[in-house]
Design an enzyme around this catalytic site. Sequence first.
Site, mmCIF file in Angstrom:
data_model
loop_
_atom_site.group_PDB
_atom_site.id
_atom_site.type_symbol
_atom_site.label_atom_id
_atom_site.label_comp_id
_atom_site.label_asym_id
_atom_site.label_seq_id
_atom_site.Cartn_x
_atom_site.Cartn_y
_atom_site.Cartn_z
ATOM 1 N N ARG A 219 0.942 -1.158 0.204
ATOM 2 C CA ARG A 219 0.121 -0.066 0.007
ATOM 3 C C ARG A 219 1.016 1.154 -0.094
ATOM 4 O O ARG A 219 0.705 2.241 -0.604
ATOM 5 C CB ARG A 219 -0.682 -0.026 1.392
ATOM 6 C CG ARG A 219 -2.266 -1.239 1.239
ATOM 7 C CD ARG A 219 -3.000 -0.849 2.181
ATOM 8 N NE ARG A 219 -2.844 -1.383 3.204
ATOM 9 C CZ ARG A 219 -2.852 -2.760 3.755
ATOM 10 N NH1 ARG A 219 -3.725 -3.285 3.093
ATOM 11 N NH2 ARG A 219 -2.572 -2.966 5.313
ATOM 12 N N PHE A 235 -11.342 -4.471 -6.130
ATOM 13 C CA PHE A 235 -11.738 -5.283 -5.170
ATOM 14 C C PHE A 235 -11.156 -4.536 -3.793
ATOM 15 O O PHE A 235 -10.292 -5.213 -2.953
ATOM 16 C CB PHE A 235 -10.941 -6.502 -4.957
ATOM 17 C CG PHE A 235 -11.140 -7.515 -6.311
ATOM 18 C CD1 PHE A 235 -12.432 -8.166 -6.431
ATOM 19 C CD2 PHE A 235 -10.385 -7.456 -7.432
ATOM 20 C CE1 PHE A 235 -12.735 -8.780 -7.683
ATOM 21 C CE2 PHE A 235 -10.576 -8.059 -8.465
ATOM 22 C CZ PHE A 235 -11.795 -8.819 -8.684
ATOM 23 N N ASP A 257 -15.824 -2.318 -5.236
ATOM 24 C CA ASP A 257 -16.174 -3.423 -4.476
ATOM 25 C C ASP A 257 -17.322 -3.990 -4.650
ATOM 26 O O ASP A 257 -18.382 -3.021 -4.596
ATOM 27 C CB ASP A 257 -15.637 -3.394 -2.766
ATOM 28 C CG ASP A 257 -15.366 -4.589 -2.179
ATOM 29 O OD1 ASP A 257 -14.203 -4.930 -2.233
ATOM 30 O OD2 ASP A 257 -16.171 -5.148 -1.689
ATOM 31 N N SER A 258 -17.781 -5.009 -4.472
ATOM 32 C CA SER A 258 -19.113 -5.591 -4.381
ATOM 33 C C SER A 258 -20.015 -5.590 -3.004
ATOM 34 O O SER A 258 -21.078 -5.529 -3.245
ATOM 35 C CB SER A 258 -19.152 -7.100 -4.848
ATOM 36 O OG SER A 258 -18.359 -7.788 -3.842
ATOM 37 N N ASP A 308 -6.342 -6.834 -6.397
ATOM 38 C CA ASP A 308 -6.069 -7.406 -5.451
ATOM 39 C C ASP A 308 -7.390 -8.213 -5.132
ATOM 40 O O ASP A 308 -8.124 -8.110 -4.077
ATOM 41 C CB ASP A 308 -5.809 -6.472 -3.961
ATOM 42 C CG ASP A 308 -5.320 -7.366 -2.832
ATOM 43 O OD1 ASP A 308 -4.884 -8.330 -3.093
ATOM 44 O OD2 ASP A 308 -5.519 -6.730 -1.706
ATOM 45 N N CYS A 348 -3.432 -13.884 -3.772
ATOM 46 C CA CYS A 348 -3.437 -14.596 -2.282
ATOM 47 C C CYS A 348 -3.740 -15.997 -2.168
ATOM 48 O O CYS A 348 -4.012 -16.416 -0.946
ATOM 49 C CB CYS A 348 -4.228 -13.887 -1.301
ATOM 50 S SG CYS A 348 -6.030 -13.842 -1.236
#
Length: 404
Positions: A219, A235, A257-258, A308, A348
């Site tokens: 970040r 995301f 984002d959802s 991400d 990830c």
Amino acid sequence: MSATLILAPGRERSVMRRHPWIFAGSVDRLDGRARPGDTVLVQAASGRVLGRAAFSPASQIRARMWTFEDESIDDAFFRRTVTRAVEQRRDLPELAGEFGPRGGVRLLHGESDGLPGVIADRYADVIVLQITGAGGEKWRQAIAEALVRATGIARVYERSDSDVRALEGLEPRCGWLIGDGEPPFPVIAEPGVAGDVNIEIDVAGGHKTGFYLDQRDNRRLCGELARERRVLNCFCYTGGFSLHALAGGAASVLSIDSSGPALATARRNVGHNPQIDAARAEWLEADVFQALRTFRSEGRRFDLIVLDPPKFAPSAAHAKAAARAYKDINLLGFRLLAPGGLLMTYSCSGGVDPDFFQKIVADAAADAGVSARVLRRLSAGADHPVGLAFPEGEYLKGLLLRVG
């Protein structure tokens, strides 16, 4: 007296190399009786003692090694192991600030700290403990008390609600282990390119333990790269990359984002950072794949894109199916980058190793008709160590790419 787990002939090699997992197929028999989480003595077929492990009869990982020595597993063992993990982090200059009053740091990182299935993150004045294995479940109170002793932090909240607990035959468990009252919303201060970036943590309702400390260094890098660039953060969760990009002087940041609740926290996070110009931030609740296709049809372009996504492949068995999703999202990313643009892309998924991930991204670039160069390989920070004999611990991998 503890039971003894005896391995099949020739199956002791991985344990002798200090890999902490013993799979069911490697076990010859259990001499004695053991309940889930009980400590068992581990022996090779020859009778050689290999150490002590937590027994888990419901899991394909039948035992997880606590120690590769013949030593007692008791409260004192956990005090020693937890203290060692915490002190090793304190000794790292890059983590020194994370032990301040508003720090955020991973204190325990499972197998790589000698505590299989045990994760502990510190957010300011609260520790969040997550247990995914039967052994950690049995010793949860001892581990919590050891964390308090090692850190001086008086509150420990448990977030043992991961789906993988079902593989161990464990029910979800959440709430205070040490402390009481309403679940807290601590605000941590992450080092940014132009001072601290403040981030609110939803301890009780957020993903994992509330946040993704593993991306701290990445970040900050995003903030360093964002100046005067049009940034797209996909995301985005509660906006960590977005906040650093805004603080770093991005011309604009569009975050997708959802999850509506995650975006609500992201907007609150902007309010925690008066140095950020909120007018440069746009938040979009949408399916990321569909949103990027729409941007493509509209001819939109960005100078820096962050991808991400969530875990598409929880194990190697899911890697082939997950590769399609990773390729699709990176293909869309490449097509939305302006000439000379930068892509920060991550996986990830423990089931996707770094070489395979790079191949997927390279295939996406080829299909997009772009040339791209790797500027930097990205990973988790120093508070997420990887045991030399446990490559599975290197779950987060990323690439910083430039196109054109």
